[in-house]
Design a protein around this motif. Structure first.
Motif, short mmCIF file in Angstrom:
data_model
loop_
_atom_site.label_atom_id
_atom_site.label_comp_id
_atom_site.label_asym_id
_atom_site.label_seq_id
_atom_site.Cartn_x
_atom_site.Cartn_y
_atom_site.Cartn_z
N ARG A 1 -5.20 -16.67 -32.73
CA ARG A 1 -4.82 -16.34 -31.35
C ARG A 1 -4.33 -17.57 -30.61
O ARG A 1 -3.37 -17.49 -29.83
CB ARG A 1 -6.01 -15.71 -30.62
N TYR B 1 -7.41 -23.47 -28.25
CA TYR B 1 -8.64 -22.82 -28.72
C TYR B 1 -9.83 -23.25 -27.88
O TYR B 1 -10.67 -22.43 -27.48
CB TYR B 1 -8.86 -23.18 -30.18
N HIS C 1 2.81 -16.54 -38.51
CA HIS C 1 3.28 -16.63 -37.13
C HIS C 1 4.80 -16.63 -37.13
O HIS C 1 5.43 -17.42 -37.84
CB HIS C 1 2.76 -17.90 -36.46
N GLU D 1 -0.76 -18.31 -31.49
CA GLU D 1 0.14 -17.37 -30.85
C GLU D 1 0.34 -17.71 -29.37
O GLU D 1 1.44 -17.63 -28.83
CB GLU D 1 -0.39 -15.94 -30.99
N GLN D 2 -0.75 -18.12 -28.72
CA GLN D 2 -0.65 -18.53 -27.32
C GLN D 2 0.29 -19.72 -27.17
O GLN D 2 1.11 -19.77 -26.24
CB GLN D 2 -2.04 -18.91 -26.78
N GLY E 1 -9.51 -20.83 -24.65
CA GLY E 1 -10.39 -19.84 -25.26
C GLY E 1 -11.86 -20.01 -24.95
O GLY E 1 -12.62 -19.04 -25.02
#
Length: 224
Positions: free
Chosen positions: A175, A33, A11, A178-179, A37
């Motif tokens: 992910r 997450y 990252h 990254e968010q 998510g």
């Protein structure tokens, strides 16, 4: 002979974030997450967060940024001095000390008896988890992140009659990290207070004592 390690699972820290701020991505990723998510936050949602630990306080900012209209956090006597104050600073519309007041009754009153859209458990306390189900409105969502030390008697009939959706979650993924980096870089998640307690590796004992005190939002140990 030269060897190269090729790995895409890295990252990149945005230039406007410090290493200390970026260190928050690990606990924040757990919340992202599960909440972003899996359970999802819909515009206008009334959300209750059970717990006031570091992940809960980061999740509070996250659901606000995602469009929640009202957010309530619950905690205990130990949270009165610092955690509740921090929760209000981060945007909580109400904080409830579950050792002093009935959180279910207060939530029912605040929603006109209907209940809330989403309950997020970050306490792992069986009593808090069970009370969380009683706060949900029909077709409400429950996001289970906290890890209890024992079994929890699941209110099966209550969940069926309420048509609840339960999302279980553990750890995070690429992910989600990254968010989190993006939200922090854009100023949607504030690191204020989370990076105030940094210790050198030589002061590890003092760092652990500070963490155990419960007064610091987060403790960071730097190798140099």
């Amino acid at each position: 002979m030269v060897f190269y390690i090729i790995n895409e699972d890295f990252h990149k820290i945005p230039e406007n974030l410090s290493f200390e701020q970026a260190a928050l991505v690990e606990p924040m990723g757990i919340a992202a997450y599960a909440i972003l998510g899996k359970a999802g936050v819909r515009t206008g949602d009334f959300v209750v967060i059970l717990g006031t630990g570091p992940i809960a306080l980061l999740a509070l900012q996250m659901v606000k940024a995602a469009g929640a209209s009202r957010v309530v956090t619950t905690g205990l006597d130990a949270d009165e001095d610092s955690r509740f104050k921090a929760a209000r600073a981060f945007g909580a519309d109400m904080t409830i000390n579950a050792q002093r007041k009935d959180p279910v009754a207060l939530i029912k009153e605040a929603t006109g008896g209907k209940g809330v859209d989403l309950v997020i458990d970050l306490s792992g306390a069986p009593s808090a988890i069970l009370s969380g189900f009683k706060m949900l409105k029909k077709d409400g969502r429950f996001c289970a992140i906290g890890l209890p030390y024992g079994n929890v008697d699941f209110p099966w009939a209550e969940a069926v009659l309420g048509a609840y959706t339960v999302f279980f979650s553990f750890s995070s993924d690429f992910r989600a990290w990254e968010q989190c980096l993006q939200m922090m870089s854009q100023g949607k998640i504030k690191a204020d207070g989370f990076t105030d307690n940094c210790f050198s590796l030589d002061d590890w004992s003092k760092a652990l004592d500070t963490a155990r005190s419960g007064k610091a939002l987060k403790v960071i140990i730097k190798p140099s």
